[in-house]
Design a protein around this motif. Structure first.
Motif, PDB file in Angstrom:
ATOM      1  N   TYR A  13      -9.526 -48.504 -18.656  1.00  0.00           N
ATOM      2  CA  TYR A  13      -9.084 -49.497 -18.412  1.00  0.00           C
ATOM      3  C   TYR A  13      -8.422 -49.808 -17.363  1.00  0.00           C
ATOM      4  CZ  TYR A  13     -11.756 -50.950 -22.850  1.00  0.00           C
ATOM      5  OH  TYR A  13     -13.137 -51.199 -23.577  1.00  0.00           O
ATOM      6  N   SER A  14      -8.546 -50.217 -16.008  1.00  0.00           N
ATOM      7  CA  SER A  14      -7.725 -50.313 -14.851  1.00  0.00           C
ATOM      8  C   SER A  14      -7.742 -51.508 -14.542  1.00  0.00           C
ATOM      9  CB  SER A  14      -9.104 -49.261 -13.638  1.00  0.00           C
ATOM     10  OG  SER A  14      -9.774 -50.107 -13.584  1.00  0.00           O
ATOM     11  N   GLY A  15      -7.048 -52.598 -15.534  1.00  0.00           N
ATOM     12  CA  GLY A  15      -6.982 -54.419 -15.245  1.00  0.00           C
ATOM     13  C   GLY A  15      -5.485 -54.326 -14.947  1.00  0.00           C
ATOM     14  N   GLU A  16      -5.332 -55.670 -14.309  1.00  0.00           N
ATOM     15  CA  GLU A  16      -3.902 -56.274 -14.108  1.00  0.00           C
ATOM     16  C   GLU A  16      -3.431 -56.466 -15.215  1.00  0.00           C
ATOM     17  OE1 GLU A  16      -4.758 -58.831 -10.936  1.00  0.00           O
ATOM     18  OE2 GLU A  16      -6.026 -57.607  -9.702  1.00  0.00           O
ATOM     19  N   PHE A 110     -11.628 -56.239 -17.339  1.00  0.00           N
ATOM     20  CA  PHE A 110     -10.744 -55.791 -18.838  1.00  0.00           C
ATOM     21  C   PHE A 110      -9.886 -56.494 -18.605  1.00  0.00           C
ATOM     22  CE2 PHE A 110     -11.726 -53.025 -15.708  1.00  0.00           C
ATOM     23  CZ  PHE A 110     -12.508 -51.872 -16.113  1.00  0.00           C
ATOM     24  N   ARG A 111     -10.764 -58.545 -18.792  1.00  0.00           N
ATOM     25  CA  ARG A 111      -9.809 -59.435 -19.900  1.00  0.00           C
ATOM     26  C   ARG A 111     -10.852 -60.363 -20.557  1.00  0.00           C
ATOM     27  NH1 ARG A 111      -8.146 -62.911 -14.210  1.00  0.00           N
ATOM     28  NH2 ARG A 111      -6.568 -61.537 -13.253  1.00  0.00           N
ATOM     29  N   ALA A 112     -10.473 -60.649 -21.369  1.00  0.00           N
ATOM     30  CA  ALA A 112     -10.561 -61.689 -22.786  1.00  0.00           C
ATOM     31  C   ALA A 112      -9.864 -62.649 -23.015  1.00  0.00           C
ATOM     32  CB  ALA A 112     -11.239 -60.972 -23.975  1.00  0.00           C
ATOM     33  N   ALA A 190      -7.216 -75.713 -30.923  1.00  0.00           N
ATOM     34  CA  ALA A 190      -6.914 -74.799 -31.036  1.00  0.00           C
ATOM     35  C   ALA A 190      -4.880 -74.109 -31.905  1.00  0.00           C
ATOM     36  CB  ALA A 190      -6.298 -73.572 -29.604  1.00  0.00           C
ATOM     37  N   GLU A 191      -5.092 -73.955 -32.543  1.00  0.00           N
ATOM     38  CA  GLU A 191      -3.367 -73.639 -32.790  1.00  0.00           C
ATOM     39  C   GLU A 191      -2.896 -71.778 -32.808  1.00  0.00           C
ATOM     40  OE1 GLU A 191      -1.985 -75.307 -35.497  1.00  0.00           O
ATOM     41  OE2 GLU A 191      -3.659 -77.124 -35.513  1.00  0.00           O
ATOM     42  N   ARG A 192      -3.898 -71.149 -32.052  1.00  0.00           N
ATOM     43  CA  ARG A 192      -3.151 -69.620 -31.510  1.00  0.00           C
ATOM     44  C   ARG A 192      -4.349 -69.792 -30.415  1.00  0.00           C
ATOM     45  NH1 ARG A 192      -1.230 -64.953 -33.775  1.00  0.00           N
ATOM     46  NH2 ARG A 192      -1.979 -63.106 -33.172  1.00  0.00           N
ATOM     47  N   VAL A 193      -3.819 -69.316 -29.741  1.00  0.00           N
ATOM     48  CA  VAL A 193      -4.155 -68.488 -27.941  1.00  0.00           C
ATOM     49  C   VAL A 193      -3.880 -67.341 -27.467  1.00  0.00           C
ATOM     50  CG1 VAL A 193      -5.535 -68.874 -25.621  1.00  0.00           C
ATOM     51  CG2 VAL A 193      -4.816 -70.625 -27.135  1.00  0.00           C
ATOM     52  N   GLU A 194      -4.854 -65.943 -27.089  1.00  0.00           N
ATOM     53  CA  GLU A 194      -4.226 -64.344 -26.687  1.00  0.00           C
ATOM     54  C   GLU A 194      -4.717 -64.583 -26.044  1.00  0.00           C
ATOM     55  OE1 GLU A 194      -4.971 -60.464 -28.212  1.00  0.00           O
ATOM     56  OE2 GLU A 194      -4.853 -61.595 -29.772  1.00  0.00           O
ATOM     57  N   VAL A 195      -4.595 -64.188 -24.816  1.00  0.00           N
ATOM     58  CA  VAL A 195      -4.760 -63.436 -23.560  1.00  0.00           C
ATOM     59  C   VAL A 195      -4.974 -61.700 -23.676  1.00  0.00           C
ATOM     60  CG1 VAL A 195      -4.871 -65.400 -21.921  1.00  0.00           C
ATOM     61  CG2 VAL A 195      -3.286 -64.025 -22.109  1.00  0.00           C
ATOM     62  N   TRP A 196      -5.808 -61.057 -23.103  1.00  0.00           N
ATOM     63  CA  TRP A 196      -6.488 -59.871 -23.463  1.00  0.00           C
ATOM     64  C   TRP A 196      -5.911 -59.382 -22.152  1.00  0.00           C
ATOM     65  CZ3 TRP A 196     -10.077 -56.293 -22.272  1.00  0.00           C
ATOM     66  CH2 TRP A 196      -9.860 -55.181 -22.638  1.00  0.00           C
ATOM     67  N   GLY A 197      -5.137 -58.558 -21.755  1.00  0.00           N
ATOM     68  CA  GLY A 197      -5.561 -57.539 -20.378  1.00  0.00           C
ATOM     69  C   GLY A 197      -6.123 -56.223 -20.492  1.00  0.00           C
ATOM     70  N   GLY A 198      -6.688 -55.876 -19.718  1.00  0.00           N
ATOM     71  CA  GLY A 198      -7.285 -54.416 -20.077  1.00  0.00           C
ATOM     72  C   GLY A 198      -6.219 -53.711 -18.959  1.00  0.00           C
ATOM     73  N   ARG A 199      -5.741 -52.575 -19.617  1.00  0.00           N
ATOM     74  CA  ARG A 199      -4.842 -51.503 -18.930  1.00  0.00           C
ATOM     75  C   ARG A 199      -4.944 -50.189 -18.902  1.00  0.00           C
ATOM     76  NH1 ARG A 199      -0.338 -52.745 -16.236  1.00  0.00           N
ATOM     77  NH2 ARG A 199       1.028 -54.887 -16.356  1.00  0.00           N
ATOM     78  N   ARG A 200      -4.386 -48.970 -18.479  1.00  0.00           N
ATOM     79  CA  ARG A 200      -4.508 -47.655 -18.034  1.00  0.00           C
ATOM     80  C   ARG A 200      -3.857 -46.827 -19.448  1.00  0.00           C
ATOM     81  NH1 ARG A 200      -7.531 -45.585 -14.530  1.00  0.00           N
ATOM     82  NH2 ARG A 200      -6.894 -46.783 -12.729  1.00  0.00           N
ATOM     83  N   GLN A 229       1.271 -56.220 -30.044  1.00  0.00           N
ATOM     84  CA  GLN A 229       0.684 -54.542 -29.090  1.00  0.00           C
ATOM     85  C   GLN A 229      -0.223 -54.746 -29.127  1.00  0.00           C
ATOM     86  OE1 GLN A 229       3.263 -51.447 -30.958  1.00  0.00           O
ATOM     87  NE2 GLN A 229       4.385 -53.227 -32.306  1.00  0.00           N
ATOM     88  N   PRO A 230      -0.479 -53.783 -28.421  1.00  0.00           N
ATOM     89  CA  PRO A 230      -2.300 -53.491 -28.382  1.00  0.00           C
ATOM     90  C   PRO A 230      -2.485 -52.880 -29.349  1.00  0.00           C
ATOM     91  CG  PRO A 230      -1.239 -52.333 -27.256  1.00  0.00           C
ATOM     92  CD  PRO A 230      -0.001 -52.986 -27.534  1.00  0.00           C
TER      93      PRO A 230
END
Length: 230
Positions: A13-16, A110-112, A190-200, A229-230
């Motif tokens: 993954y090559s996301g920012e 590469f985002r969720a 929402a009680e919890r919000v998560e953002v995921w950014g894909g990295r190398r 942690q990922p």
């Protein structure tokens, strides 16, 4: 015993990604910015189909999880919202257990985003206003389809649609098809919000906002931000 091979090839993954310095104290500004970027990318490059599609997870009365994809129609400080038949499987499950989780995923970017919390019924005026804005055929389908119920075949479904067309002809007026009694929607508190950014190298970024007080997704005092942690 021979193992099952992994599907597809490996992609690095090559996301920012996302770092704390760029993350707001409340989640909504970042979620909205990512959604806007996904919509813009679809318009420009065409590789983010249905950027507002969300996966909606619920639990039935036996504790079995269920998940399906719908379109997110609302996003503001009160949470993401979607429309559906309240008599559908998801509607029945939410009556028994209002716990809900939804996710937005944009693989090409590469985002969720993940929301976890409780479902609340959308206000009637929002449901009615949105129903009137739908195309005629979609309004007819809301009457013709008993969502999630068995049907003998495609012909029976099309016949139900034809009967509804005869009952409520298309006059070009948004009021020509009445709002079905079972048609409504839900918002995720929402009680919890998560953002995921894909990295190398699979060293992805995961930032999480956890509720610590009442307040909207745009109110910093309601949230505590952290990294997992990922």
């Amino acid at each position: 015993m021979t193992g099952t091979p992994a599907l597809g090839g490996r992609t690095d993954y090559s996301g920012e990604g996302i770092v704390e310095a760029d993350a707001p104290d409340a989640p909504l500004p970042l979620v909205q910015a990512w959604l806007d970027a996904a919509i813009a990318r679809q318009e420009e490059q065409g590789d983010v189909p249905e950027p507002s599609a969300i996966s909606v997870a619920t639990v039935d009365g036996d504790g079995m999880p269920d998940v399906r994809t719908v379109l997110m129609r609302f996003l503001d400080g009160r949470g993401p919202g979607f429309l559906t038949s309240t008599a559908s499987a998801k509607g029945r499950q939410l009556r028994e257990n209002d716990a809900i989780a939804v996710s937005l995923t944009w693989p090409s970017m590469f985002r969720a985003v993940r929301f976890r919390g409780y479902a609340e019924a959308l206000e009637h005026h929002l449901v009615a206003d949105y129903f009137r804005s739908r195309p005629y055929g979609s309004r007819i389908s809301a009457h013709a389809s008993a969502q999630s119920d068995p049907v003998s075949g495609r012909a029976a479904l099309e016949e139900a649609y034809r009967r509804c067309e005869e009952r409520w002809p298309d006059t070009g007026d948004p009021e020509d098809v009445p709002l079905p009694a079972h048609w409504g929607g839900y918002r995720v508190r929402a009680e919890r919000v998560e953002v995921w950014g894909g990295r190398r190298n699979r060293l992805h970024d995961r930032l999480v906002w956890t509720r610590v007080a009442p307040g909207g997704l745009d109110e910093p005092d309601a949230w505590r931000r952290g990294r997992i942690q990922p």
